[in-house]
Design an enzyme around this catalytic site. Structure first.
Site, short mmCIF file in Angstrom:
data_model
loop_
_atom_site.label_atom_id
_atom_site.label_comp_id
_atom_site.label_asym_id
_atom_site.label_seq_id
_atom_site.Cartn_x
_atom_site.Cartn_y
_atom_site.Cartn_z
N ASP A 67 0.81 -1.22 0.00
CA ASP A 67 0.00 0.00 0.00
C ASP A 67 0.85 1.27 0.00
O ASP A 67 0.63 2.17 0.83
CB ASP A 67 -0.93 0.04 1.23
CG ASP A 67 -1.65 -1.29 1.47
OD1 ASP A 67 -2.15 -1.86 0.49
OD2 ASP A 67 -1.70 -1.75 2.62
N GLU A 100 -15.46 -10.40 -9.38
CA GLU A 100 -14.11 -10.31 -8.83
C GLU A 100 -13.53 -8.92 -9.07
O GLU A 100 -12.97 -8.31 -8.18
CB GLU A 100 -13.19 -11.35 -9.52
CG GLU A 100 -13.27 -12.72 -8.93
CD GLU A 100 -12.87 -12.75 -7.48
OE1 GLU A 100 -11.95 -12.01 -7.10
OE2 GLU A 100 -13.52 -13.49 -6.71
C1 6LW Z 1 -5.43 -2.27 2.38
C2 6LW Z 1 -6.25 -2.41 1.16
C3 6LW Z 1 -5.47 -3.43 0.52
O1 6LW Z 1 -5.98 -1.47 3.36
O2 6LW Z 1 -5.06 -4.31 1.48
O3 6LW Z 1 -4.39 -4.08 -1.38
C4 6LW Z 1 -5.33 -3.71 2.72
N1 6LW Z 1 -5.11 -3.33 -0.68
O4 6LW Z 1 -6.34 -1.28 0.38
C5 6LW Z 1 -4.27 -4.01 3.72
O5 6LW Z 1 -2.99 -3.78 3.19
#
Ligand code: 6LW
Length: 547
Positions: free
Chosen positions: A24, A202
Site C-alpha cells: 500500500d 471479482e
Molecule cells: C489495504 C487495502 C489493501 O488497506 O489491502 O491491497 C489492505 N489493498 O487497500 C491491507 O494492506
C-alpha cells in the site's frame, strides 16, 4: 531476481523498489525530495517513512508510529490487523499521514498524524469521528479546502465485498468531517440488474485505496479493486467537480497484471498512488508480489514503481512497454541518480539503539532487550510470551525477508535452565506459519531443535530435527534457495552441521499461510513459555544477505 549490467543500471531500474513486506505505498514530493509510507499491521514501530531523490533508491528515515503515546494499537489475538494502508501528503510546511487503526468486527478508527520533519517526531493521533472503514486519503485543493476520501459498504450491497467510495470535506485543525458525505462511486449502481459472472464480480470487489489528484482543472479519482491478490487492478475516473459526477474511463483498468500466468515475475499489482516530478514526469507507486517456486509469495506485498504518460486526458501506465503492466524493470525516471548506502548486512549490535530495520510484534510495554550491558551484544530477556498470538509483545526482534535466496546467520550465547526456556532464530510469516531453530533443554541435556509450525486445519507443530549441544555458544544458519530451506548450526563458527536440508518453505507463502497482508520476517527470539524466567540470550551479531 533481475540482475542488470552496470551499463543497463544507468538506464533501467528493477522492481520492487522497496523489497519485503511494504504494501500500500503512498508517496508525496516536496521540492526535489520524495517520501513514501507503507503498511505495517501489528508490527512496531509502525508505518516506515522512506526518502528518495530519484524514485529508485530509497532510505528508511523513520516511522510514523514510533511512540506508544501516539495511539493505542487495537490488539487482536488471531489476526495481524492494526495499521492498514496509509496516505502521506504535504501541504504548507506540514506532512500529514492519514491511516486506520483496524480492529476486529470493523471497529476501524481512522486518524491523522502530522510532522514538520518526515523522519519524526510525528504527533499523537487525531481520531476522526464518522469515518468508517479502511484506506482513508486526504486531498488538499488549491482553494484551501481539504477533503477526506474513504470506502464503505453500501446500504444494500449487491454482492459480497461490494464497496463504494465516498468523499467529504474535513477541517484540518479539528479533524471533524463537515458538510455532506457523498458516495461518488458505487459499482452496484452501474451493474444492478445484471447477472454478474464470477470474473466480473471479482473485478468489482473491494473498491479501495482511493486517492484524488487535480490536473488541468479536472479532478481524477484513482481506485484499486479486484482484491489484493491475482485480480488486483487500478482504475481511474474524472470529474469537473470534486463531488462528482465522476466519469468512468473506458480503458479501465489502467493497471493490472491479472492476465499473466501466476508464476509471472510480479503479480497482485494494485493499491497505487501517483506523483509528478519536478520535471513534469508522472510516476505510479503500487504494491506487487513476486511469486517463486510456483504460485508462492513468501515475501508478501512489496512496493513497485511504474511510469505514466499523462500528456492526454487520461494517464497511460507503462507507455513504452506492454501498457498497463508492471514489469521487472523499466526505464529510469528523468532524475539524477541518488544512491544511499545499502542496509547493513551484518548488525554487530554496537550502537545504543536498534537499527531502523528491526521490528517487534506489538508495542513493547517493558524494555526486555538491551544493547549496553554487555556492550556490543543484544541481550534478550526470556519472557512467558511466544510468537503465537497478536495480542502480546513477545521477545522477538526481526527484519523483513527481502530476497528469494538468502542466508541468515547469528551467533548466540544461551544456557537454558529448563525445558520451557528456548532461544534462537525464527523465520515467521505469521503466528501460525514458522520455522523455529531454538536451543533448549531436554532431559537435562542441551539440544538445538528445528520446529515447523503450520496451519492445516488447526496449528500443528512438528519437531523436524534435533541435535545435542555441548556448549553455550551456538551459531545458527538458515539458507534459502527459493522455496528450499537448509538449516545448520555450529558450536565454534567453523565446523557446521546440517540440522535439516531441503525443507519446503511454501508454508510461509500467501497460498498456505494466514498472513494474507503481511510478509515473512526473520530474527532473534527467546521465550520461557508461560513461565517466568530471569534467563536471557545474548546475540553477538546477526547477518542477513541474499540476492
Ligand atoms: C489495504 C487495502 C489493501 O488497506 O489491502 O491491497 C489492505 N489493498 O487497500 C491491507 O494492506
Amino acid at each position: 531476481q533481475i540482475d542488470l549490467s552496470d551499463q543497463a543500471k544507468k538506464s533501467y531500474y528493477t522492481n520492487p523498489i522497496l523489497p519485503g513486506m511494504n504494501p500500500d505505498p503512498s508517496i508525496c514530493r516536496v521540492g526535489n525530495d520524495y517520501y513514501m509510507v507503507t503498511s505495517t499491521f501489528g508490527y512496531y514501530p509502525g508505518l516506515p517513512i522512506y526518502h528518495s531523490r530519484d524514485l529508485v533508491n530509497w532510505e528508511r528515515i523513520g516511522y510514523g508510529i514510533h511512540s506508544p503515546e501516539q495511539l493505542k494499537l487495537r490488539k487482536d489475538t488471531k489476526d495481524n490487523l492494526n495499521l492498514f494502508a496509509a496516505t502521506i501528503r504535504y501541504n504548507n510546511g506540514v506532512f500529514y499521514i492519514i491511516n486506520t487503526n483496524v480492529g476486529r468486527h470493523h471497529e476501524d478508527r481512522n486518524f491523522v498524524i502530522t510532522a514538520t520533519n518526515p523522519a519524526g517526531p510525528w504527533s499523537e493521533a487525531h481520531y476522526i469521528e464518522g469515518a468508517p472503514r479502511i484506506d482513508p486519503s486526504l486531498f488538499f485543493d488549491d482553494n484551501g479546502k481539504v477533503y477526506y476520501t474513504g470506502n464503505d459498504v453500501p446500504k444494500n450491497p449487491v454482492w459480497k465485498n461490494h464497496r463504494n467510495i465516498w468523499i467529504q470535506e474535513i477541517d484540518p485543525i479539528t479533524w471533524k468531517l463537515v458538510g455532506e458525505k457523498v458516495t461518488v462511486l458505487n459499482p452496484g449502481d452501474y451493474y444492478r440488474g445484471f447477472m454478474l459472472a464470477g470474473e466480473e464480480t471479482e473485478m468489482l470487489n473491494h473498491y479501495e485505496g482511493p486517492h484524488i489528484y487535480k490536473k488541468n482543472g479536472q479532478y481524477y479519482l484513482l481506485v484499486s479493486h479486484g482484491g489484493t491478490s491475482w485480480n488486483h487492478a487500478v482504475s481511474i475516473w474524472k470529474s469537473e467537480k470534486i463531488m462528482g459526477p465522476y466519469e468512468y474511463y473506458d480503458k479501465n483498468p489502467i493497471v493490472t497484471n491479472r492476465d499473466y500466468p501466476h508464476d509471472n515475475y510480479i503479480h497482485h499489482t494494485g493499491h497505487a498512488d501517483l506523483v509528478e516530478t519536478q520535471n513534469g514526469e508522472w510516476w505510479m507507486v503500487l504494491l506487487g508480489s513476486r511469486p517463486y517456486g510456483g504460485e508462492y509469495t513468501n515475501m508478501g506485498r512489496e512496493s513497485c514503481l511504474v511510469p505514466l504518460n499523462w500528456s492526454g486526458t487520461w494517464p497511460v501506465v507503462n507507455p513504452l512497454g506492454p501498457k498497463g503492466r508492471v514489469m521487472p524493470f523499466h526505464k529510469r525516471p528523468y532524475l539524477e541518480n541518488y544512491p544511499f548506502s545499502e542496509e547493513k548486512v551484518r548488525d554487530n549490535f554496537n550502537d545504543k539503539d536498534l537499527e531502523l530495520f528491526w521490528n517487534f510484534i506489538q508495542v513493547p510495554t517493558e524494555k526486555w532487550w538491551n544493547l549496553e550491558n554487555p556492550k556490543g551484544k543484544l541481550k534478550i530477556k526470556l519472557r512467558p510470551f511466544e510468537v503465537d498470538t497478536y495480542s502480546e509483545n513477545p521477545s522477538f526482534i526481526a527484519r523483513r525477508q527481502t530476497y528469494k535466496n538468502f542466508t541468515a546467520v547469528t551467533k548466540m550465547e544461551f544456557s537454558p535452565t529448563s525445558e520451557n526456556e528456548m532461544a534462537g532464530m525464527l523465520l515467521s510469516r505469521d503466528v501460525y506459519n514458522q520455522f523455529q531453530v531454538l536451543s533448549t533443554l531436554k532431559n537435562g541435556e542441551k539440544y538445538v531443535q528445528l520446529i515447523q509450525k503450520e496451519v492445516v486445519t488447526d496449528t500443528t507443530q512438528k519437531l523436524i530435527a534435533e541435535k545435542k549441544l555441548t556448549k553455550n555458544t551456538l551459531y545458527l544458519k538458515i539458507t534459502a534457495l527459493e522455496q528450499r530451506l537448509d538449516f545448520s548450526f555450529s558450536e565454534d563458527g567453523e565446523t557446521w552441521e546440517y540440522l535439516a536440508k531441503n525443507i519446503d518453505a511454501s508454508v510461509l507463502s500467501n497460498a498456505l499461510s494466514m498472513g494474507r497482508f503481511t510478509g515473512t520476517f526473520i530474527g532473534m527470539y527467546a521465550t520461557s513459555k508461560d513461565k517466568t524466567s530471569d534467563n536471557f540470550a545474548l546475540f553477538d551479531w546477526f547477518e542477513y544477505s541474499g540476492y
